[in-house]
Design a protein around this motif. Structure first.
Motif, short mmCIF file in Angstrom:
data_model
loop_
_atom_site.label_atom_id
_atom_site.label_comp_id
_atom_site.label_asym_id
_atom_site.label_seq_id
_atom_site.Cartn_x
_atom_site.Cartn_y
_atom_site.Cartn_z
N MET A 196 0.86 -1.17 0.00
CA MET A 196 0.00 0.00 0.00
C MET A 196 0.90 1.24 0.00
SD MET A 196 -2.90 1.18 2.74
CE MET A 196 -1.85 1.44 4.13
N ASN A 197 0.67 2.11 -0.93
CA ASN A 197 1.43 3.35 -1.03
C ASN A 197 0.47 4.54 -0.90
OD1 ASN A 197 3.89 2.04 -1.55
ND2 ASN A 197 3.36 1.83 -3.69
N LEU A 198 0.85 5.49 -0.06
CA LEU A 198 0.08 6.72 0.12
C LEU A 198 1.03 7.90 -0.03
CD1 LEU A 198 -1.94 5.71 3.31
CD2 LEU A 198 -2.77 5.70 0.95
N GLU A 199 0.51 8.99 -0.57
CA GLU A 199 1.33 10.19 -0.77
C GLU A 199 0.62 11.40 -0.20
OE1 GLU A 199 2.17 10.78 -4.90
OE2 GLU A 199 3.30 8.91 -5.06
N GLY A 200 1.41 12.25 0.46
CA GLY A 200 0.91 13.56 0.86
C GLY A 200 1.11 14.53 -0.29
N ARG A 201 0.49 15.67 -0.20
CA ARG A 201 0.67 16.67 -1.26
C ARG A 201 2.06 17.31 -1.12
NH1 ARG A 201 -0.53 21.71 1.03
NH2 ARG A 201 -1.52 21.48 3.04
N LYS A 202 2.58 17.80 -2.24
CA LYS A 202 3.87 18.49 -2.21
C LYS A 202 3.66 19.89 -1.65
CE LYS A 202 6.00 15.99 -5.99
NZ LYS A 202 6.62 16.07 -7.32
N ILE A 203 4.54 20.28 -0.74
CA ILE A 203 4.44 21.60 -0.10
C ILE A 203 5.79 22.30 -0.14
CG2 ILE A 203 2.52 21.00 1.43
CD1 ILE A 203 4.65 20.61 3.66
N LEU A 204 5.76 23.61 0.01
CA LEU A 204 6.99 24.39 0.13
C LEU A 204 7.15 24.81 1.58
CD1 LEU A 204 6.96 26.68 -3.03
CD2 LEU A 204 8.40 24.70 -2.58
N VAL A 205 8.35 24.58 2.12
CA VAL A 205 8.67 24.95 3.50
C VAL A 205 9.77 26.00 3.45
CG1 VAL A 205 9.52 24.08 5.71
CG2 VAL A 205 8.06 22.64 4.30
N ASN A 206 9.61 27.05 4.22
CA ASN A 206 10.59 28.14 4.23
C ASN A 206 11.77 27.82 5.16
OD1 ASN A 206 9.28 29.83 2.35
ND2 ASN A 206 7.83 30.43 3.94
N LYS A 207 12.41 26.71 4.88
CA LYS A 207 13.62 26.27 5.59
C LYS A 207 14.51 25.58 4.57
CE LYS A 207 11.86 25.56 10.27
NZ LYS A 207 12.45 26.74 10.83
N THR A 259 10.70 4.25 10.22
CA THR A 259 10.19 2.89 10.07
C THR A 259 9.38 2.51 11.30
OG1 THR A 259 12.20 1.93 11.03
CG2 THR A 259 12.12 2.12 8.62
N SER A 260 8.59 1.47 11.15
CA SER A 260 7.79 0.98 12.26
C SER A 260 8.69 0.44 13.36
CB SER A 260 6.86 -0.13 11.77
OG SER A 260 6.22 -0.74 12.87
N ALA A 261 8.37 0.78 14.60
CA ALA A 261 9.10 0.24 15.75
C ALA A 261 8.57 -1.14 16.12
CB ALA A 261 8.99 1.19 16.95
N ASN A 262 7.46 -1.54 15.53
CA ASN A 262 6.84 -2.83 15.78
C ASN A 262 7.23 -3.79 14.66
OD1 ASN A 262 5.13 -5.06 15.98
ND2 ASN A 262 3.36 -3.85 16.58
N PRO A 263 7.99 -4.85 14.96
CA PRO A 263 8.45 -5.75 13.90
C PRO A 263 7.32 -6.46 13.15
CG PRO A 263 9.17 -6.53 16.08
CD PRO A 263 8.47 -5.23 16.29
N SER A 264 6.13 -6.54 13.72
CA SER A 264 5.03 -7.21 13.02
C SER A 264 4.32 -6.28 12.03
CB SER A 264 4.03 -7.78 14.02
OG SER A 264 3.42 -6.74 14.75
N LEU A 265 4.66 -4.99 12.04
CA LEU A 265 4.11 -4.04 11.06
C LEU A 265 5.25 -3.58 10.17
CD1 LEU A 265 1.84 -1.85 13.36
CD2 LEU A 265 1.10 -3.62 11.77
N ASP A 266 5.12 -3.83 8.88
CA ASP A 266 6.19 -3.52 7.93
C ASP A 266 5.81 -2.28 7.13
OD1 ASP A 266 8.36 -3.56 6.26
OD2 ASP A 266 7.75 -5.37 5.17
N PHE A 267 6.32 -1.12 7.56
CA PHE A 267 6.06 0.10 6.80
C PHE A 267 7.16 1.12 7.00
CE2 PHE A 267 3.96 1.10 10.86
CZ PHE A 267 4.40 2.39 11.10
N THR A 268 7.23 2.05 6.05
CA THR A 268 8.14 3.19 6.15
C THR A 268 7.37 4.47 5.82
OG1 THR A 268 8.85 3.02 3.84
CG2 THR A 268 10.20 1.88 5.48
N LEU A 269 7.80 5.55 6.43
CA LEU A 269 7.28 6.87 6.14
C LEU A 269 8.48 7.73 5.78
CD1 LEU A 269 4.95 8.94 6.05
CD2 LEU A 269 5.36 9.35 8.49
N LYS A 270 8.49 8.23 4.57
CA LYS A 270 9.63 9.02 4.11
C LYS A 270 9.19 10.46 3.87
CE LYS A 270 13.23 9.32 0.64
NZ LYS A 270 13.88 8.75 -0.51
#
Length: 128
Positions: free
Chosen positions: A1-12, A70-81
């Motif tokens: 499952m892949n989900l995407e947030g919208r692209k944003i501009l950050v003033n940093k 990454t998930s701290a729970n080994p039974s859940l396999d996901f990443t958030l980048k």
């Protein structure tokens, strides 16, 4: 499952964002308003939002192209980048990308709440 947030501009700059996102305690200010608890733990953090179970994330690393959690729970396999691209010395384009390996039943249950979470995080990051 892949989900995407919208692209944003950050003033940093990318350097400023990477420095911030490499510290678990800095994520508390990015959490949605429905945050019930937040705890820094073992190179990452645990948090709980209203209506959701407690979630643990580990800061896997800060790369040239962004930060990876990454998930701290080994039974859940996901990443958030948090993908980052420099627009200028003081402005960065950011997009949150979620990738998880869930069975169809779990996917059906978590897809909408996760997308809402990603959208809320995106809104908070945009105000940095």
């Amino acid at each position: 499952m892949n989900l995407e947030g919208r692209k944003i501009l950050v003033n940093k700059s990318i350097a400023e964002l990477k420095e911030m996102l490499n510290k678990a305690e800095d994520y508390k200010s990015l959490m949605p308003d429905s945050l019930k608890s937040f705890e820094v733990k073992d190179g990452g953090f645990n948090f709980e939002l209203s209506g959701m179970p407690k979630i643990g994330l580990k800061i896997q690393g800060v790369e040239d192209s962004g930060v990876v959690l990454t998930s701290a729970n080994p039974s859940l396999d996901f990443t958030l980048k948090g993908a980052m691209n420099a627009v200028s010395d003081a402005q960065t384009e950011v997009q949150l990308l979620f990738e998880g390996k869930f069975n169809p039943f779990i996917k059906m249950m978590v897809e909408k709440p996760l997308q809402n979470f990603i959208n809320a995080l995106t809104d908070k990051i945009e105000t940095l």
